[in-house]
Enzyme design. Structure first.
Site, PDB file in Angstrom:
ATOM      1  N   LYS A 274      12.282   5.404   5.358  1.00 28.31           N
ATOM      2  CA  LYS A 274      11.223   5.833   4.432  1.00 28.31           C
ATOM      3  C   LYS A 274      11.454   7.255   3.912  1.00 28.31           C
ATOM      4  CE  LYS A 274       7.715   2.703   6.158  1.00 28.31           C
ATOM      5  NZ  LYS A 274       6.399   2.542   6.816  1.00 28.31           N
TER       6      LYS A 274
ATOM      7  N   CYS B 212     -11.541  18.591  20.028  1.00 27.86           N
ATOM      8  CA  CYS B 212     -12.979  18.756  20.269  1.00 27.86           C
ATOM      9  C   CYS B 212     -13.727  17.456  19.944  1.00 27.86           C
ATOM     10  CB  CYS B 212     -13.557  19.857  19.374  1.00 27.86           C
ATOM     11  SG  CYS B 212     -12.865  21.483  19.678  1.00 27.86           S
TER      12      CYS B 212
ATOM     13  N   ARG C  78       0.791  -1.239   0.000  1.00 28.68           N
ATOM     14  CA  ARG C  78       0.000   0.000   0.000  1.00 28.68           C
ATOM     15  C   ARG C  78       0.821   1.287   0.000  1.00 28.68           C
ATOM     16  NH1 ARG C  78       0.864  -2.169   4.627  1.00 28.68           N
ATOM     17  NH2 ARG C  78       1.033  -1.037   6.576  1.00 28.68           N
TER      18      ARG C  78
ATOM     19  N   PHE D 227      -2.711   8.530  17.383  1.00 21.72           N
ATOM     20  CA  PHE D 227      -3.319   9.784  17.840  1.00 21.72           C
ATOM     21  C   PHE D 227      -2.372  10.634  18.681  1.00 21.72           C
ATOM     22  CE2 PHE D 227      -7.543   8.087  16.596  1.00 21.72           C
ATOM     23  CZ  PHE D 227      -7.916   9.176  15.827  1.00 21.72           C
TER      24      PHE D 227
ATOM     25  N   CYS E 109      -4.252  -1.535  12.316  1.00 17.58           N
ATOM     26  CA  CYS E 109      -3.874  -2.255  11.100  1.00 17.58           C
ATOM     27  C   CYS E 109      -3.433  -3.672  11.446  1.00 17.58           C
ATOM     28  CB  CYS E 109      -2.719  -1.552  10.408  1.00 17.58           C
ATOM     29  SG  CYS E 109      -3.012   0.185  10.128  1.00 17.58           S
TER      30      CYS E 109
END
Lengths: 342, 79, 342, 79
Positions: free
Chosen positions: C86, C174, C71, C132, C186
């Site tokens: 990378k 929020c 991918r 996150f 994943c």
């Protein structure tokens, strides 16, 4: 070491439950044809090759130019500098991405005369073309032979996608009348790369569903959206058109081989393509001698370029000629007749 | 009343995004003719557009009902 | 010759009215930061570079592995065989695509300690990360400095995208509470490539709108869809959350530099990353000597790999260590403490 | 009646795609608590989901009305 297994090439795709190990095996045994290796085609090929489809075949009649680089994701500046045929440039890149599958690029124009050979034994056809003429050809072939045809189209920030499955859905001819112009082209309205990626990725997803045997997951709608202005439609496709020549009367008009050569104005290119009705086997060195009397010519291993007046002629060994610098078919024909001969 | 939604180049040509049609009992084919006559700038486009009625594809023979939402969408040929 | 102009690199993008010549000029004067050069990051970088954004900077902490090839569209088998970082592999590919702009790859981990330097003077931040923790860091930085943050996330066949603009929209904080797990990763649910392409292409489109000065065209919704199962939501974002620490109280908690080193379990990788609180300048040859006493080691120009027991340690010059073969943070810490030292 | 639509892993865990809640005058926060109590298999997810009411983002303090459509969507962190 457990690590090795987890790091295997398709591990993340096999972890996705609807594909799994069984689906991955099916992909490896599948064969697809991509028609056109431009904006949509390069994205489609990238997806099929990375996903591990066993045999990825594609056909394209064109060569790489600088204006392609903005959106045709397999090509780089070297490809454009060398004017490589797109099928050749794409094949090189794709083989570096996945050497474990069969990748087969064909330089040429898909026609009623060669589609039986080019589409031989494929499981489905992916649409990477820029014109409805070739789309009707793919559609009619697919419905005659009972394989799915996966349509995609883009212009400006707009895109459309639908999957046509013989015996299950209407066909392209149920939706659009052949022979009518299409209004906007890449030449008048331009195109941005993200809409290309999105449409081709929808096509690739529907292809994956079909290839892993999850036909029930295929979206049975015509998707249509504008990425910039933010509208989107998901139009249900239910009934075939009464008397449709392809999927109802089974006449497949696009498959009839026409006698006269085909003349096409290419989308967004100021280019007219003239294809002889019978395939030629041109000696480009001979053509070089002939044309260098009237203009500046350049011979590459794949094509001959000749700048004549304010136009450029590009000759291929199969007898095709691109007349660049005009969209006026009559003028292109005239130039062709003058320098090449009808 | 039939509510006709316009998109893309057609919207720009018409300079508006909706057209209301008060004719009753007409087909999709008749609606296209009416649009071509009433808005001559759209006449050419009406030969090649796709029509969705209430988000379902419709051919020229489809009969329209009061309150139908008709989307007029030009097919996309680039690639 | 008119042909030359029409064939120019960005001609199809300039023909698209909302961009035009003026927009193209603005893109050339723009500077973007892409955080993460994995699945989303490679698609984002491809779009920005082909579109002609003048300065494309990106940062990634990882190296190319075979399981990425399914991918991550800028990488090929060679990159995986060489275990290239990378950021390095992407920079090489992107420079072949567009040599006329400035492309700058940084091998490293974005942290509160270095974000001021890494994000210096960029016009917006594009999210190519897989966690996150880093997203809250980007969100807080963006809102402190008044630049847009363009979020994207994918897993399985699902994707989400939203664009957060200081003073105009709510912010990521929020919508989501920090510190709560995210359920599927994943590693448990896999991921298919087309959903990656679609989400990153939505991100790229919103970035293009902002960079060409068409803020009014930006979609003010959280887009959420599942490509396989066919649902899609476009959720309106209206009011910021009362008392939001980032966009209302302006405390930007993610920007606080923490004393202890950071430990992260990487998405879908059976890998734990340990980052020192203070940047190191390691001599990997020294580390090679030390670690070859306890296991099989391999030194590349960019990193040192050591196979110890059933685990693999990967050391970088900046002091970061990847512990591969486990997701157990405690075990990874223990191994780190034993062979590297806390 | 509030109609709760479930998606992704939450739908699979619950083994259904909609849940009806007959409680009146509750907030989004209270709805999440009710879901966690009534369907213990969803308790963990209720701590981290995003809630849209009639396709508009809603925080815990939003008061729900009869007939509201509530979508429960887990955030997506991969990339």
């Amino acid at each position: 070491m457990k690590q090795e297994l987890k790091q295997s090439r398709y591990s993340r795709q096999m972890l996705f439950t609807p594909i799994g190990e069984e689906g991955q095996k099916r992909l490896g045994q599948s064969r697809v044809l991509i028609v056109g290796m431009g904006a949509l085609g390069t994205v489609l090929a990238n997806h099929m090759v990375r996903a591990g489809v066993g045999h990825v075949r594609f056909i394209d009649r064109d060569f790489v130019e600088p204006s392609n680089l903005q959106r045709q994701m397999l090509f780089d500046e070297q490809d454009a500098a060398q004017s490589l045929p797109k099928a050749i440039a794409a094949e090189r890149k794709l083989k570096q991405i996945n050497s474990e599958i069969h990748i087969e690029g064909i330089v040429g124009d898909l026609t009623a005369a060669n589609i039986d050979q080019v589409a031989h034994e494929v499981d489905l056809i992916l649409d990477g073309t820029d014109n409805f003429q070739t789309r009707f050809l793919m559609n009619d072939y697919a419905f005659k032979h009972g394989i799915p045809y996966v349509y995609g189209g883009v212009v400006a920030a707009r895109g459309m996608q639908a999957t046509f499955i013989p015996g299950e859905t209407p066909c392209l001819r149920c939706l659009i009348d052949e022979g009518q112009g299409t209004g906007e082209t890449c030449d008048t309205s331009g195109v941005i790369a993200p809409v290309v990626d999105i449409i081709a990725s929808y096509q690739a997803t529907e292809a994956l569903k079909l290839l892993v045997g999850k036909k029930e997951a295929v979206r049975s709608t015509l998707l249509s959206f504008d990425l910039w202005h933010g509208f989107s439609h998901d139009i249900k496709l239910r009934q075939p058109k009464t008397g449709c020549l392809t999927c109802q009367k089974k006449e497949y008009p696009a498959l009839e081989i026409k006698e006269e050569g085909q003349i096409t104005s290419l989308c967004g290119r100021e280019t007219v393509q003239i294809t002889p009705s019978v395939k030629r086997d041109w000696d480009l060195k001979e053509w070089k001698k002939r044309l260098e009397k009237v203009g500046k010519v350049e011979l590459t291993p794949f094509l001959l370029r000749a700048d004549i007046d304010d136009l450029r002629l590009v000759l291929f060994t199969d007898g095709r000629v691109l007349v660049q610098g005009t969209e006026d078919v009559t003028r292109a024909k005239a130039v062709y007749a003058r320098y090449i001969g009808m | 009343m039939i509510n006709v939604l316009l998109f893309a180049g057609i919207r720009e040509k018409a300079g508006r995004d909706t057209i209301r049609c008060e004719r009753k009992g007409i087909t999709v084919g008749e609606l296209k003719l009416w649009l071509a006559e009433t808005y001559p700038e759209l006449a050419d486009d009406m030969k090649r557009v796709m029509i969705a009625v209430n988000e379902e594809f419709a051919d020229d023979s489809t009969v329209l009902k009061d309150g139908d939402q008709v989307a007029v969408i030009p097919p996309v040929s680039g690639g």
